[in-house]
Design a protein around this motif. Structure first.
Motif, PDB file in Angstrom:
ATOM      1  N   CYS A 149      63.349  -2.821 -21.421  1.00 21.45           N
ATOM      2  CA  CYS A 149      62.242  -2.169 -20.711  1.00 21.45           C
ATOM      3  C   CYS A 149      60.923  -2.260 -21.480  1.00 21.45           C
ATOM      4  O   CYS A 149      59.932  -2.796 -20.985  1.00 21.45           O
ATOM      5  CB  CYS A 149      62.580  -0.703 -20.424  1.00 21.45           C
ATOM      6  SG  CYS A 149      63.998  -0.471 -19.343  1.00 21.45           S
ATOM      7  N   TRP A 150      60.923  -1.766 -22.690  1.00 19.24           N
ATOM      8  CA  TRP A 150      59.672  -1.639 -23.429  1.00 19.24           C
ATOM      9  C   TRP A 150      59.111  -2.996 -23.833  1.00 19.24           C
ATOM     10  O   TRP A 150      57.936  -3.291 -23.575  1.00 19.24           O
ATOM     11  CB  TRP A 150      59.874  -0.752 -24.652  1.00 19.24           C
ATOM     12  CG  TRP A 150      60.259   0.659 -24.348  1.00 19.24           C
ATOM     13  CD1 TRP A 150      61.248   1.085 -23.516  1.00 19.24           C
ATOM     14  CD2 TRP A 150      59.659   1.840 -24.882  1.00 19.24           C
ATOM     15  NE1 TRP A 150      61.314   2.454 -23.505  1.00 19.24           N
ATOM     16  CE2 TRP A 150      60.356   2.948 -24.331  1.00 19.24           C
ATOM     17  CE3 TRP A 150      58.628   2.080 -25.778  1.00 19.24           C
ATOM     18  CZ2 TRP A 150      60.030   4.259 -24.657  1.00 19.24           C
ATOM     19  CZ3 TRP A 150      58.306   3.384 -26.101  1.00 19.24           C
ATOM     20  CH2 TRP A 150      58.994   4.464 -25.536  1.00 19.24           C
ATOM     21  N   LEU A 151      59.945  -3.829 -24.464  1.00 19.04           N
ATOM     22  CA  LEU A 151      59.452  -5.132 -24.914  1.00 19.04           C
ATOM     23  C   LEU A 151      59.222  -6.086 -23.742  1.00 19.04           C
ATOM     24  O   LEU A 151      58.216  -6.793 -23.703  1.00 19.04           O
ATOM     25  CB  LEU A 151      60.434  -5.747 -25.910  1.00 19.04           C
ATOM     26  CG  LEU A 151      60.268  -5.351 -27.379  1.00 19.04           C
ATOM     27  CD1 LEU A 151      61.357  -6.011 -28.227  1.00 19.04           C
ATOM     28  CD2 LEU A 151      58.896  -5.724 -27.910  1.00 19.04           C
ATOM     29  N   TYR A 194      50.717 -16.498 -25.915  1.00 18.58           N
ATOM     30  CA  TYR A 194      50.232 -15.114 -25.853  1.00 18.58           C
ATOM     31  C   TYR A 194      49.935 -14.611 -27.270  1.00 18.58           C
ATOM     32  O   TYR A 194      50.720 -13.888 -27.875  1.00 18.58           O
ATOM     33  CB  TYR A 194      51.266 -14.220 -25.175  1.00 18.58           C
ATOM     34  CG  TYR A 194      51.576 -14.603 -23.755  1.00 18.58           C
ATOM     35  CD1 TYR A 194      50.596 -15.149 -22.921  1.00 18.58           C
ATOM     36  CD2 TYR A 194      52.850 -14.423 -23.227  1.00 18.58           C
ATOM     37  CE1 TYR A 194      50.876 -15.495 -21.615  1.00 18.58           C
ATOM     38  CE2 TYR A 194      53.136 -14.772 -21.912  1.00 18.58           C
ATOM     39  CZ  TYR A 194      52.153 -15.311 -21.121  1.00 18.58           C
ATOM     40  OH  TYR A 194      52.437 -15.661 -19.829  1.00 18.58           O
ATOM     41  N   TRP A 195      48.779 -14.987 -27.775  1.00 15.86           N
ATOM     42  CA  TRP A 195      48.451 -14.650 -29.170  1.00 15.86           C
ATOM     43  C   TRP A 195      48.298 -13.140 -29.365  1.00 15.86           C
ATOM     44  O   TRP A 195      48.630 -12.607 -30.433  1.00 15.86           O
ATOM     45  CB  TRP A 195      47.169 -15.364 -29.594  1.00 15.86           C
ATOM     46  CG  TRP A 195      45.929 -14.855 -28.922  1.00 15.86           C
ATOM     47  CD1 TRP A 195      45.365 -15.298 -27.767  1.00 15.86           C
ATOM     48  CD2 TRP A 195      45.101 -13.787 -29.384  1.00 15.86           C
ATOM     49  NE1 TRP A 195      44.255 -14.575 -27.461  1.00 15.86           N
ATOM     50  CE2 TRP A 195      44.051 -13.631 -28.446  1.00 15.86           C
ATOM     51  CE3 TRP A 195      45.123 -12.941 -30.486  1.00 15.86           C
ATOM     52  CZ2 TRP A 195      43.054 -12.690 -28.582  1.00 15.86           C
ATOM     53  CZ3 TRP A 195      44.125 -11.986 -30.628  1.00 15.86           C
ATOM     54  CH2 TRP A 195      43.101 -11.863 -29.680  1.00 15.86           C
ATOM     55  N   TYR A 196      47.810 -12.428 -28.344  1.00  9.67           N
ATOM     56  CA  TYR A 196      47.637 -10.973 -28.490  1.00  9.67           C
ATOM     57  C   TYR A 196      48.993 -10.280 -28.591  1.00  9.67           C
ATOM     58  O   TYR A 196      49.158  -9.322 -29.350  1.00  9.67           O
ATOM     59  CB  TYR A 196      46.842 -10.439 -27.300  1.00  9.67           C
ATOM     60  CG  TYR A 196      46.449  -8.989 -27.439  1.00  9.67           C
ATOM     61  CD1 TYR A 196      45.539  -8.587 -28.399  1.00  9.67           C
ATOM     62  CD2 TYR A 196      46.991  -8.015 -26.603  1.00  9.67           C
ATOM     63  CE1 TYR A 196      45.175  -7.258 -28.533  1.00  9.67           C
ATOM     64  CE2 TYR A 196      46.635  -6.693 -26.726  1.00  9.67           C
ATOM     65  CZ  TYR A 196      45.724  -6.324 -27.694  1.00  9.67           C
ATOM     66  OH  TYR A 196      45.377  -5.008 -27.827  1.00  9.67           O
ATOM     67  N   ASP A 197      49.984 -10.756 -27.831  1.00 11.06           N
ATOM     68  CA  ASP A 197      51.332 -10.192 -27.935  1.00 11.06           C
ATOM     69  C   ASP A 197      51.953 -10.498 -29.300  1.00 11.06           C
ATOM     70  O   ASP A 197      52.691  -9.679 -29.841  1.00 11.06           O
ATOM     71  CB  ASP A 197      52.223 -10.741 -26.820  1.00 11.06           C
ATOM     72  CG  ASP A 197      51.761 -10.284 -25.447  1.00 11.06           C
ATOM     73  OD1 ASP A 197      51.042  -9.267 -25.378  1.00 11.06           O
ATOM     74  OD2 ASP A 197      52.105 -10.940 -24.451  1.00 11.06           O
ATOM     75  N   VAL A 198      51.659 -11.682 -29.821  1.00 12.85           N
ATOM     76  CA  VAL A 198      52.139 -12.014 -31.168  1.00 12.85           C
ATOM     77  C   VAL A 198      51.567 -11.045 -32.187  1.00 12.85           C
ATOM     78  O   VAL A 198      52.272 -10.541 -33.077  1.00 12.85           O
ATOM     79  CB  VAL A 198      51.757 -13.469 -31.518  1.00 12.85           C
ATOM     80  CG1 VAL A 198      52.019 -13.761 -32.994  1.00 12.85           C
ATOM     81  CG2 VAL A 198      52.530 -14.446 -30.647  1.00 12.85           C
ATOM     82  N   VAL A 235      43.096 -20.300 -30.967  1.00 17.38           N
ATOM     83  CA  VAL A 235      43.238 -18.867 -31.270  1.00 17.38           C
ATOM     84  C   VAL A 235      44.680 -18.548 -31.674  1.00 17.38           C
ATOM     85  O   VAL A 235      44.926 -17.873 -32.676  1.00 17.38           O
ATOM     86  CB  VAL A 235      42.799 -18.013 -30.072  1.00 17.38           C
ATOM     87  CG1 VAL A 235      43.025 -16.534 -30.364  1.00 17.38           C
ATOM     88  CG2 VAL A 235      41.334 -18.274 -29.742  1.00 17.38           C
ATOM     89  N   LEU A 236      45.649 -19.065 -30.911  1.00 18.21           N
ATOM     90  CA  LEU A 236      47.048 -18.833 -31.261  1.00 18.21           C
ATOM     91  C   LEU A 236      47.393 -19.515 -32.582  1.00 18.21           C
ATOM     92  O   LEU A 236      48.106 -18.952 -33.417  1.00 18.21           O
ATOM     93  CB  LEU A 236      47.963 -19.347 -30.156  1.00 18.21           C
ATOM     94  CG  LEU A 236      49.457 -19.253 -30.471  1.00 18.21           C
ATOM     95  CD1 LEU A 236      49.906 -17.809 -30.548  1.00 18.21           C
ATOM     96  CD2 LEU A 236      50.290 -20.011 -29.453  1.00 18.21           C
TER      97      LEU A 236
END
Length: 335
Positions: A149-151, A194-198, A235-236
């Motif tokens: 759920c969360w991840l 998804y660099w922000y998620d990383v 960016v990534l």
């Protein structure tokens, strides 16, 4: 005679005269007590009486049926403000209440994890609920809900609150227990760019350094794709550099594929971290650029409402007016 004179003393001899008695000090008058001093004295006395209260008396009160029913009603209504006021008086005030209602409360906490209601979990933790024992008994359930759920829903705000507010929860141990699934999640996140998620995953304590060693081949394939594309995802790539991606090992393994793709200056920019800041500043630059383009587009191109009010193109006068209006809209230097 001289001896007698020395013993008795002559009247004019100051060295032989007895010292004059000091005047007796008269009785001093006591100042009447001030009202402010009386109030301070009464407050101090009240504090002394409160300090003399036996701690065991409070503990006996917290075990009484009247208090347990009262606290149970507050928990049922989730009146956390009132409950925190009680805990401030005595940190262990709700221990017996928690023991009596353990099954119900733990069921509510499990439901909160299922619904991603991190506020309820944090509130229970603020009441000194034994979260360590709860996590030990329900570790598999909590792990499953966080993974599914969360991840999967990328609930970074809730995950961050769980990390910062619930000190009994250990994210590095969670990632280690579920290494296979969390590694797969990190791989998919990198492959999608998804660099922000990383970055958020790193903030939770995910060990990217050891992850790069374990899944080097898969990460390298994704990195090669971002380098060889016509529009590299710099960016990534820079984010991976900040997380200690093993560029030396990567260059040794894939140097033959990088030559025709990009020059050395570009690779140096990607690998180096000089002047690079991780986080929301990149979003700020992107947002400013988008605003600039939208502003230019609004000046160059008319809106649908303006287009509907304009005359048809076959009207020469209307066409001339439209052309003049377009010239007025165009910013200087773009004609």
């Amino acid at each position: 005679r001289r001896l007698e004179a020395m013993q008795v003393g002559r009247p004019g001899d100051a060295s032989c005269q007895a010292p004059a008695p000091e005047p007796a000090a008269g009785p001093t008058e006591e100042a009447p007590p001030q009202p402010q001093a009386e109030g301070a004295a009464s407050a101090r006395e009240l504090l002394r009486r409160l300090a003399r209260l036996d701690r065991s008396a409070l503990e006996l009160h917290f075990r009484s049926r009247v208090f347990l029913d009262f606290a149970g009603g507050l928990l049922a209504k989730r009146s956390f403000v009132s409950l925190r006021s009680i805990v401030e008086v005595h940190p262990g005030a709700l221990e017996v209440c928690f023991v009596e209602n353990r099954a119900t409360l733990e069921g509510s906490i499990i439901d909160a994890f299922l619904l991603r209601d991190v506020a309820f979990v944090v509130d229970m933790c603020s009441l000194s609920f034994p979260m360590g024992s709860f996590f030990a008994r329900h570790q598999a359930e909590v792990d499953s809900m966080l993974l599914s759920c969360w991840l999967q829903h990328k609930s970074w705000a809730e995950l961050g609150a769980l990390r910062s507010e619930v000190r009994q929860w250990n994210f590095p141990a969670f990632f280690e227990r579920n290494r296979g699934r969390t590694d797969d999640f990190a791989i998919v996140t990198i492959e999608n760019g998804y660099w922000y998620d990383v970055n958020n995953l790193a903030q939770l304590g995910f060990d990217f350094r050891s992850f790069f060693d374990r899944r080097f081949e898969e990460v390298s394939r994704a990195v090669l794709g971002f380098i060889e594309t016509s529009r590299p995802h710099f960016v990534l790539l820079r984010e991976l550099s900040a997380l200690s991606f093993p560029w030396a090992r990567f260059m040794e393994a894939h140097r033959h594929r990088l030559g025709p793709a990009k020059d050395d200056d570009f690779l140096h920019f990607v690998i180096s971290l000089e002047g690079f800041e991780i986080g929301s500043k990149v979003y700020g630059v992107v947002e400013q650029t988008c605003r600039l383009y939208h502003s230019m587009a609004s000046q160059l191109f008319p809106s649908p409402a303006e287009m509907s009010q304009r005359p048809l193109p076959d009207d020469e006068g209307g066409a001339e007016e439209a052309e003049a209006s377009a010239e007025e809209r165009s910013p200087p230097g773009l004609g």
